[in-house]
Enzyme design. Sequence first.
Site: not given
Length: 180
Positions: A106-107
């Site tokens: 994800c991030h």
Amino acid sequence: MKVAFLVAPEGVEQIELTDPWQAVKDAGGTPVLLSTDNGPVQAFDHLDKADTFEVDRQVADAEVEEYDGLVLPGGVANPDFLRMDEKAVAFVREFCRTGKPVAAICHGPWTLVEADVVRGRKLTSFPSLRTDIANAGGNWVDEQVVVCTEGPNTLITSRKPDDLKAFDEAFLKEFQTVSA
């Protein structure tokens, strides 16, 4: 197989911590929670506070040699806090330089960008990081999971929680190779 999970004191996406953590345990490994501070880590379910988790060790006191792999969970705030901590960034950079595998979802790749380890590498992330990864010299692709073996270490990346099953399978395969 001993696996470091590096998170900030606040902001980690809970499922991106707990699902890979359980995958490591189910594979007979030992997960270790590292953070920039001692005490509990506040996880989130998107923007809502979720559970807290006790830190096993501060990243400043951790040695790369102790671990077979590193997992960088996402959450928007988590990697943003980590990339502002010099010791966390140095730990990630050293992990990559020593050739040990790193998995980020994800991030999570934001910390890889800050550690300057994505140049010339193929990886994925949450789509909003695409420009950051490209500006750091990485080759961003929109795929469920990417295993990049070009470079000093293996990078395993995924886009979002929906990709966790494929992410877990991919990083476990790579981490088990190192610990064998």
